[in-house]
Motif scaffolding. Sequence first.
Motif, mmCIF file in Angstrom:
data_model
loop_
_atom_site.group_PDB
_atom_site.id
_atom_site.type_symbol
_atom_site.label_atom_id
_atom_site.label_comp_id
_atom_site.label_asym_id
_atom_site.label_seq_id
_atom_site.Cartn_x
_atom_site.Cartn_y
_atom_site.Cartn_z
ATOM 1 N N ALA A 40 18.550 49.814 72.629
ATOM 2 C CA ALA A 40 17.786 50.235 71.457
ATOM 3 C C ALA A 40 18.679 50.498 70.245
ATOM 4 C CB ALA A 40 16.966 51.480 71.798
ATOM 5 N N GLN A 41 19.975 50.656 70.447
ATOM 6 C CA GLN A 41 20.894 50.898 69.337
ATOM 7 C C GLN A 41 21.301 49.602 68.640
ATOM 8 O OE1 GLN A 41 20.990 54.173 68.801
ATOM 9 N NE2 GLN A 41 19.805 54.116 70.712
ATOM 10 N N LEU A 42 21.047 48.487 69.289
ATOM 11 C CA LEU A 42 21.432 47.186 68.738
ATOM 12 C C LEU A 42 20.302 46.631 67.881
ATOM 13 C CD1 LEU A 42 23.235 45.791 71.908
ATOM 14 C CD2 LEU A 42 24.251 46.884 69.885
ATOM 15 N N PRO A 43 20.573 45.629 67.053
ATOM 16 C CA PRO A 43 19.556 45.115 66.127
ATOM 17 C C PRO A 43 18.289 44.634 66.828
ATOM 18 C CG PRO A 43 21.723 44.211 65.611
ATOM 19 C CD PRO A 43 21.854 44.935 66.919
ATOM 20 N N ALA A 44 17.179 44.703 66.086
ATOM 21 C CA ALA A 44 15.909 44.188 66.591
ATOM 22 C C ALA A 44 16.094 42.732 67.000
ATOM 23 C CB ALA A 44 14.837 44.307 65.508
ATOM 24 N N GLY A 45 15.433 42.342 68.075
ATOM 25 C CA GLY A 45 15.547 40.972 68.568
ATOM 26 C C GLY A 45 16.634 40.794 69.604
#
Length: 132
Positions: free
Chosen positions: A23-28
């Motif tokens: 969840a900390q990484l970019p959307a997608g």
Amino acid sequence: MDSTITLDEANRRLDAYIEQALAQLPAGTGLKERLRIEEEPCDDVAGVRGKQQASRNYQVIGIDAANIPSYFDTLRVWWQDNGFRILDNDPVDGFLWVENNADGFRMTLKAADGGRLMLISSSPCVWRDGTP
């Protein structure tokens, strides 16, 4: 011998930590499972036998390889702000290994050839039912 969380709880907690990191990484961004072990024998540091461990190995997908260093920065800060301590951090080789201070769960972020990124995690050694 002390009691532990159960193996089922270890698997649930491991999956939750993985989802929190993702969840900390970019959307997608997503995960492609490479290895899922829900139960394997392990001997803890005191040499106690009969405990079990859970582990996961994922390739992080949907990322921009050029941004891999920023993903390391993002997760390093998030982990430190959320009760993990750094066990090893080698930015040159693209390797970050952390452990949760409260429960001993470990996570690794590793850059691999071809612009790939791996998220690897493991539980501490636990008794299957929580007691020896």
